[in-house]
Structures are given as C-alpha cells and as structure tokens.
Design a protein around this motif. Sequence first.
Motif, mmCIF file in Angstrom:
data_model
loop_
_atom_site.group_PDB
_atom_site.id
_atom_site.type_symbol
_atom_site.label_atom_id
_atom_site.label_comp_id
_atom_site.label_asym_id
_atom_site.label_seq_id
_atom_site.Cartn_x
_atom_site.Cartn_y
_atom_site.Cartn_z
ATOM 1 N N TYR A 239 0.848 -1.091 0.403
ATOM 2 C CA TYR A 239 -0.280 0.141 0.026
ATOM 3 C C TYR A 239 1.414 1.146 0.225
ATOM 4 O O TYR A 239 1.456 1.466 0.717
ATOM 5 N N LEU A 240 0.576 2.073 -0.790
ATOM 6 C CA LEU A 240 1.307 3.516 -1.244
ATOM 7 C C LEU A 240 0.809 4.625 -1.142
ATOM 8 O O LEU A 240 -0.444 4.874 -2.047
ATOM 9 N N ALA A 241 1.037 5.383 -0.419
ATOM 10 C CA ALA A 241 0.375 6.838 0.018
ATOM 11 C C ALA A 241 1.135 7.255 -0.644
ATOM 12 O O ALA A 241 2.226 7.668 -1.074
ATOM 13 N N VAL A 242 0.636 8.536 -2.126
ATOM 14 C CA VAL A 242 1.119 9.298 -2.523
ATOM 15 C C VAL A 242 0.502 10.652 -1.607
ATOM 16 O O VAL A 242 -0.298 11.057 -2.931
ATOM 17 N N ASP A 243 2.078 11.175 -1.352
ATOM 18 C CA ASP A 243 1.107 12.743 -0.742
ATOM 19 C C ASP A 243 2.446 13.236 -0.426
ATOM 20 O O ASP A 243 3.781 13.242 -0.764
ATOM 21 N N MET A 244 2.184 14.507 0.190
ATOM 22 C CA MET A 244 3.038 15.990 -0.251
ATOM 23 C C MET A 244 4.694 15.438 0.851
ATOM 24 O O MET A 244 4.362 14.618 2.023
ATOM 25 N N GLY A 245 5.552 16.098 0.194
ATOM 26 C CA GLY A 245 7.285 15.360 1.658
ATOM 27 C C GLY A 245 6.556 16.781 2.338
ATOM 28 O O GLY A 245 6.974 17.768 1.744
ATOM 29 N N ALA A 246 6.637 16.997 2.917
ATOM 30 C CA ALA A 246 7.498 18.083 4.182
ATOM 31 C C ALA A 246 8.454 18.711 4.534
ATOM 32 O O ALA A 246 9.574 18.132 4.521
ATOM 33 N N ILE A 247 8.473 20.154 4.343
ATOM 34 C CA ILE A 247 9.345 21.274 3.999
ATOM 35 C C ILE A 247 9.493 22.065 5.246
ATOM 36 O O ILE A 247 8.614 22.777 5.814
ATOM 37 N N GLY A 248 11.429 22.350 5.706
ATOM 38 C CA GLY A 248 11.313 22.625 7.589
ATOM 39 C C GLY A 248 12.249 22.591 8.373
ATOM 40 O O GLY A 248 12.780 21.574 7.462
ATOM 41 N N ASP A 249 12.713 23.343 9.032
ATOM 42 C CA ASP A 249 13.848 22.979 9.845
ATOM 43 C C ASP A 249 14.190 21.853 10.633
ATOM 44 O O ASP A 249 12.981 20.997 10.758
ATOM 45 N N GLY A 250 15.528 21.456 9.461
ATOM 46 C CA GLY A 250 15.489 19.450 10.302
ATOM 47 C C GLY A 250 15.584 18.686 9.154
ATOM 48 O O GLY A 250 15.781 17.515 9.141
#
Length: 350
Positions: A239-250
């Motif tokens: 089962y592969l979810a395609v969703d956003m990658g989150a960007i920020g510090d660290g």
Amino acid sequence: MNENINTSEIMELIKGLVTIPSPSGNTDEVIRHVESFFTELGVETRTNHKGGLLITLPGKDNDRHRFLTAHVDTLGAMVKEIKPDGRLKLSMIGGFRWNHVEGEYCQVETSDNRKYSGTILMHQTSVHVYKESGEAKRDEKNIEVRLDERVSSKDDVQELGISVGDFVSFDPRVQVTESGFIKSRHLDDKASVALLMHVVQLLMEEKAELPHTTHFLISNNEEIGYGGNSNIPEQTEEYLAVDMGAIGDGQSTDEFTVSICAKDSSGPYHLGLRKHLESLAKKNHIQYQTDIYPYYGSDASAAIRAGFDVKHGLIGPGIDASHAFERTHETSLLHTGRLIYHYVKSEMNA
C-alpha cells in the motif's frame, strides 16, 4: 530518460484540480472531475460509499496486488455561527492555523448549491479602530467571514440561504512561474492526484501490462484521518500513499526531489518497501530524499490503524509551507512521477 513524464501536463492537471473547491466532506464535484478524466482514458471506475474513487489496472499476477492512494479532499471550514452583524464564524476542517487563512478570499456553498464569495478576516482588522489589531489572537473567536453581499444582520444572511453547516472553501490562487514553480493552496494533495492521473494515462497509452494487479484510490477524507482505510482487496500486499513531503527546519525534503518517508507520527513505514523504493530511485537515477515527518499521518498509516495486513509506504513531491501557502517545483513532480511509474512496473519482493 524521463519515461515520458510531462510536467507541463501535470501542472495543467493540478491547476484544474485546485480550482475545484473540495474541503473534506464536500468532494463530489472534484471526484466527478477525476472520474471523467479516467473515463475518457477508457478506465473503469467505481465510487465507494464514502465517495472516494477506485480504479483497477489488471496485472500478470492477480494473486499479489498493489494499492496506491492520493487524496483530493482539502482543508476548509464550515459555518459555525451567523453573527448578529451578518458576519460568519467558522469551524475548522483539517489541521491548519487561523493565521494561515487570514485575509484569504473564500466561497460559501449553501445546502441548495448557491455560492457566495467572501473574505476571511480578523474581527479587529482595522488599525484605525482597533488598537490591539496586531496582538489579538488569531482563533475561532476572532476570525470571521465578511460576505460580499449587502447584509447587516443574521436575518439578511439567512435570506441568502446560508446556514450553519455550510461549507467554506479557500481561494487557491494558483500560479505557475517561469522558473518552474507552482504555488497554490491545496497542492496537498492535489499535486499527487495529478501525478497518479498522469501515470495512469501513460500506462494506458503504452498498453502496458503491469506485473501485479494495481488499484488506485482517489480518497476524499484524508485530512480528517480516514480517507484510505477501507476498500482494500484482501490480495493487497503493498500500500503506497502518494502525498506531500514536508519541508522545514531539520527536514531533508526539498522542492526539487521526490521525498520517501521513513517515519511519521504513526511510526516507521515498512522497511522492505522503503528499501525497494530507494533502490528503484537509485537504479533509475531518480533524485530523492529520505525523511521523517514528525507531525504527519497518511492514508497508508490510516490503513494500518484500521488493521489491514499490508506493507505500507509513503512518497510524494516536496511541498513548502504545508497547510498554508504551498509551493513545489516541476522537478519534484518529475522525480515523483518517475518513481511512481517505475514502482508500479516493478516486481514485488518475495
């Protein structure tokens, strides 16, 4: 080799999706839009009782299935209260911060499908009247909608057909820049929906036979936690979810690569599936970043919580300023599309 992934076409698909209001709980119009796209490709679709859209592409191996999701529902709000002065108080749909929608244009949709424009504002917006305008808390008590109608009372608003429980959507303000960025609200997760649409289109044009029967769910309740936790065939192993990658510090995720999630708030994703995705990326010269999202959940983690015995994974384009003024670059869409394409054409591990 880019496997015919066309980022211009993906951008156009995204623009079409984000301009259709679809806060969680009110997604019929956008689901019909996606359904029409697949119907024109000759792909059979069906909707589940929750309103999500399912399609299946047969594969050589019909005993071991794959399942991919992307969600078309977005953040939004509902009318919580009609104030005596004709302004509207809101109840939040999904997880965002009120300051991220302050000043945004919006649309109120009534139960009989009438639509009214408005602006989301602080009650204490005017600095010429409210000394505490900058310090007042951005919360459900102070945030309100100013309708673009001649209303000054609760009765005036009710005469328009507006009532408690009506949906409020936010203006996406989508723009594509000459430098290759697309910026818009609701790239989470309509960018990923567009990617699945594009990849399925490529597979249909190629008349490709996949190694495994593969299901695609356009889910419609992810932002409230249960979009993709049902309708998973018992033969499904991955089962592969395609969703956003989150960007920020660290974070290692950026706007120019595909993000592969190792862990989010639900815990680690399946190690074997993650290694398979990383191996495909390396083999096919796909630029990627492996990352951990500390305050995040996906349709894949919802499926695990629902008790499904699957290997679960999560990938997606890197999205800056998630749940606010979102942006990504065409190269992130390209690498994400390439990884999806190679994944569905790859053999499962034993």
